[in-house]
Design a protein around this motif. Structure first.
Motif, PDB file in Angstrom:
ATOM      1  N   LYS A  11      58.322  51.483-118.064  1.00  0.00           N
ATOM      2  CA  LYS A  11      57.618  51.720-116.793  1.00  0.00           C
ATOM      3  C   LYS A  11      56.115  51.805-117.012  1.00  0.00           C
ATOM      4  O   LYS A  11      55.331  51.302-116.203  1.00  0.00           O
ATOM      5  CB  LYS A  11      58.128  52.997-116.138  1.00  0.00           C
ATOM      6  CG  LYS A  11      57.617  53.188-114.699  1.00  0.00           C
ATOM      7  CD  LYS A  11      57.970  54.548-114.132  1.00  0.00           C
ATOM      8  CE  LYS A  11      57.130  55.618-114.787  1.00  0.00           C
ATOM      9  NZ  LYS A  11      57.277  56.954-114.166  1.00  0.00           N
ATOM     10  N   SER A  15      53.363  49.542-115.194  1.00  0.00           N
ATOM     11  CA  SER A  15      52.338  50.188-114.366  1.00  0.00           C
ATOM     12  C   SER A  15      50.940  49.739-114.780  1.00  0.00           C
ATOM     13  O   SER A  15      50.084  49.450-113.932  1.00  0.00           O
ATOM     14  CB  SER A  15      52.448  51.713-114.471  1.00  0.00           C
ATOM     15  OG  SER A  15      53.682  52.165-113.972  1.00  0.00           O
ATOM     16  N   LEU A  75      60.508  51.675-111.754  1.00  0.00           N
ATOM     17  CA  LEU A  75      59.339  51.933-110.915  1.00  0.00           C
ATOM     18  C   LEU A  75      59.741  52.028-109.449  1.00  0.00           C
ATOM     19  O   LEU A  75      59.226  52.875-108.703  1.00  0.00           O
ATOM     20  CB  LEU A  75      58.308  50.819-111.100  1.00  0.00           C
ATOM     21  CG  LEU A  75      56.932  51.053-110.477  1.00  0.00           C
ATOM     22  CD1 LEU A  75      56.219  52.204-111.187  1.00  0.00           C
ATOM     23  CD2 LEU A  75      56.084  49.795-110.549  1.00  0.00           C
ATOM     24  N   GLU A 129      50.806  52.912-103.427  1.00  0.00           N
ATOM     25  CA  GLU A 129      51.199  51.961-104.459  1.00  0.00           C
ATOM     26  C   GLU A 129      52.424  51.175-104.003  1.00  0.00           C
ATOM     27  O   GLU A 129      53.337  51.737-103.380  1.00  0.00           O
ATOM     28  CB  GLU A 129      51.488  52.710-105.764  1.00  0.00           C
ATOM     29  CG  GLU A 129      50.242  53.357-106.344  1.00  0.00           C
ATOM     30  CD  GLU A 129      50.530  54.204-107.565  1.00  0.00           C
ATOM     31  OE1 GLU A 129      49.859  53.995-108.588  1.00  0.00           O
ATOM     32  OE2 GLU A 129      51.405  55.086-107.493  1.00  0.00           O
TER      33      GLU A 129
END
Length: 218
Positions: A11, A15, A75, A129
């Motif tokens: 992750k 990211s 995510l 996000e």
């Protein structure tokens, strides 16, 4: 079956790549998950053995196709849980990251699909996000960092690029949240800091803060 540490590393790589698509360094991963670069290097060897990444020492890291699929799913779970915590349980946006870090490791696909449906398939988490769909597709946007706006331009805060509690708490003190309207009054040449108008109140924002605020120009 992946360990929690392996999931966290995947992750983290994803990211970072969403902000900077170049090959990811061990130092960047270490900073993202607050461990030592040496520990990251050891984990990368394990992920490489499982064919979840493409990695050459001193050349950076890329996710493999399989690694990308797994990382995107983790995510997705993280950001859906953040939506649930803020929108349904009324947690503050600055306190949900650590809780979602625990919940993202739940493995039930049915639960996550029902959670997505219950939340009416949100496209963005409480920090603005993007949330990938079940098929791994990210919603597109053309938001601009605040530090790229010119004097006189106006915009609405649509997201942040970091969700650390200290940063979000600071934004709250500045009366900045998702949906806040800003008017750039002037830019200080000396340090590229910005004077903005928020709800008729003049506020000074450093360049280090401004670069992490994503704006939809109006």
């Amino acid at each position: 079956m992946l360990t929690l540490a392996e999931e966290n590393h995947l992750k983290a790589i994803l990211s970072i790549s969403l902000i900077n698509p170049k090959k990811i360094t061990t130092n960047a991963i270490a900073k993202e998950i607050s461990i030592s670069p040496a520990s990251v290097s050891d984990m990368l060897k394990k992920l490489l053995e499982k064919k979840l990444i493409k990695y050459e020492k001193y050349q950076g890291v890329l996710l493999s196709k399989k690694g990308l699929t797994l990382a995107t799913n983790i995510l997705r779970k993280h950001r859906l849980w953040e939506c649930f915590l803020v929108n349904k349980l009324k947690f503050d946006w600055a306190e949900v990251h650590d809780i979602a870090e625990q919940l993202e490791h739940i493995r039930s696909v049915k639960l996550i699909d029902k959670l997505d449906s219950y939340l009416n398939f949100p496209k963005y988490d409480p920090h603005g996000e993007p949330i990938p769909s079940k098929n791994g597709e990210f919603p597109k946007n053309k938001y601009t960092p605040l530090n790229k706006l010119c004097a006189g331009e106006k915009g609405k805060v649509m997201g942040v690029t970091i969700d650390e509690k200290s940063f979000l708490d600071y934004l709250t003190k500045l009366n900045i949240n998702i949906g806040t309207n800003l008017h750039v009054l002037d830019i200080i040449i000396f340090d590229n800091s910005i004077n903005v108008l928020i709800d008729d109140e003049r506020t000074h924002i450093s360049n280090d803060v401004a670069k992490h605020l994503l704006i939809n120009k109006l």
